[in-house]
Design a protein around this motif. Structure first.
Motif, mmCIF file in Angstrom:
data_model
loop_
_atom_site.group_PDB
_atom_site.id
_atom_site.type_symbol
_atom_site.label_atom_id
_atom_site.label_comp_id
_atom_site.label_asym_id
_atom_site.label_seq_id
_atom_site.Cartn_x
_atom_site.Cartn_y
_atom_site.Cartn_z
ATOM 1 N N LEU A 185 0.819 -1.212 0.000
ATOM 2 C CA LEU A 185 0.000 0.000 0.000
ATOM 3 C C LEU A 185 0.855 1.264 0.000
ATOM 4 O O LEU A 185 0.348 2.356 -0.269
ATOM 5 C CB LEU A 185 -0.929 0.011 1.215
ATOM 6 N N ALA A 186 2.124 1.116 0.346
ATOM 7 C CA ALA A 186 3.093 2.223 0.311
ATOM 8 C C ALA A 186 2.665 3.450 1.124
ATOM 9 O O ALA A 186 2.750 4.587 0.627
ATOM 10 C CB ALA A 186 3.382 2.627 -1.131
ATOM 11 N N PRO A 187 2.219 3.257 2.370
ATOM 12 C CA PRO A 187 1.974 4.449 3.190
ATOM 13 C C PRO A 187 3.294 5.153 3.471
ATOM 14 O O PRO A 187 4.357 4.512 3.522
ATOM 15 C CB PRO A 187 1.366 3.872 4.476
ATOM 16 N N LYS A 188 3.241 6.450 3.661
ATOM 17 C CA LYS A 188 4.448 7.204 3.985
ATOM 18 C C LYS A 188 4.817 7.056 5.457
ATOM 19 O O LYS A 188 6.000 7.025 5.810
ATOM 20 C CB LYS A 188 4.267 8.681 3.642
ATOM 21 N N ALA A 199 11.973 -2.149 6.476
ATOM 22 C CA ALA A 199 13.212 -1.941 5.724
ATOM 23 C C ALA A 199 13.285 -2.794 4.470
ATOM 24 O O ALA A 199 14.064 -2.482 3.556
ATOM 25 C CB ALA A 199 14.413 -2.225 6.620
ATOM 26 N N GLN A 200 12.474 -3.838 4.391
ATOM 27 C CA GLN A 200 12.497 -4.705 3.218
ATOM 28 C C GLN A 200 12.108 -3.952 1.943
ATOM 29 O O GLN A 200 12.454 -4.380 0.847
ATOM 30 C CB GLN A 200 11.552 -5.889 3.420
ATOM 31 N N LEU A 201 11.406 -2.840 2.096
ATOM 32 C CA LEU A 201 10.966 -2.076 0.929
ATOM 33 C C LEU A 201 12.044 -1.110 0.439
ATOM 34 O O LEU A 201 11.893 -0.510 -0.618
ATOM 35 C CB LEU A 201 9.675 -1.320 1.257
ATOM 36 N N GLY A 202 13.116 -0.974 1.188
ATOM 37 C CA GLY A 202 14.197 -0.097 0.774
ATOM 38 C C GLY A 202 13.881 1.372 0.991
ATOM 39 O O GLY A 202 13.132 1.732 1.901
ATOM 40 N N PRO A 203 14.423 2.234 0.139
ATOM 41 C CA PRO A 203 14.281 3.680 0.343
ATOM 42 C C PRO A 203 12.829 4.172 0.358
ATOM 43 O O PRO A 203 12.540 5.219 0.938
ATOM 44 C CB PRO A 203 15.042 4.286 -0.846
#
Length: 229
Positions: A78-81, A102-106
């Motif tokens: 979902l890529a919440p900030k 952290a698995q999603l990186g930057p």
């Protein structure tokens, strides 16, 4: 747009949420979707409501470390900030949440630890066996969270100065319980105006009912944003 303002879209009604977001998003850095909305509509409703708008997903995850880590991983698509957990879950739980994000990186969500809810005061903590001032408990929980991978904290405006003094300016502080002058307190007990909270050092202020309950939510958001520009 004012990046410091987060509008809290606290409604279970998807159509209402979409309408509110359309009105307030031009004036806010993020919008907040919380537990009530997410339980009603899940990831699909989240995507329909957000549609490219930066989101603070306020679920306050609190469980054993493995379960919270799994919950964070389940939300990464979902890529919440910003994403909240409860600092009271302890060091291992906070670390597990941070490692999962952290698995999603930057592009990962920033993990925010909730210290003491802004609806709670010293008498409420005493009922739960926590003695002393609210600020002391906030500092204890903040230290656990920040030493174990949390990017920042959700705290009352009244704890900003103490947290800045203890942990410095680099830690992200997100502050709910914000009430413009003349608005009702509702169920909040430790509040400040937007101007006071930003002056004290808040990175983000979260405003809900004074915006969403206004006759013109877009105008209300714009006025609050202008007050802290």
């Amino acid at each position: 747009m004012n990046r410091k303002l987060i509008a809290a879209i606290d409604t279970p009604d998807l159509a209402r949420a979409r309408d509110l977001i359309a009105q307030v998003a031009p004036h806010c850095g993020l919008v907040k979707l919380g537990l009530e909305f997410f339980l009603h509509h899940g990831p699909m409703g989240y995507r329909r409501a957000a549609e490219g708008v930066p989101v603070f997903l306020d679920l306050k995850l609190h469980d054993i470390p493995n379960t919270v880590a799994g919950g964070v991983r389940a939300l990464l698509d979902l890529a919440p900030k910003l994403l909240t957990i409860h600092a009271q879950g302890g060091a291992r739980m906070v670390a597990a949440a941070a490692e999962a994000a952290a698995q999603l990186g930057p592009e990962r969500p920033k993990i925010l630890a909730v210290t003491v809810l802004t609806s709670l005061g010293a008498p409420d903590l005493a009922e739960m066996g926590v003695t002393g001032e609210v600020s002391a408990q906030v500092l204890r929980l903040a230290r656990v969270a920040l030493e174990n991978g949390a990017d920042g904290l959700v705290c009352s405006a009244h704890e900003i100065a103490a947290l800045r003094a203890e942990f410095g300016a680099r830690r992200l502080l997100v502050v709910p319980g914000i009430r413009p002058t003349g608005t009702a307190l509702g169920d909040q007990t430790r509040v400040m105006t937007p101007e006071e909270a930003v002056a004290a050092g808040a990175d983000y202020i979260v405003v809900g009912r004074p915006i969403t309950g206004a006759p013109d939510p877009g105008r209300a958001a714009a006025e609050i944003a202008a007050s802290v520009a």
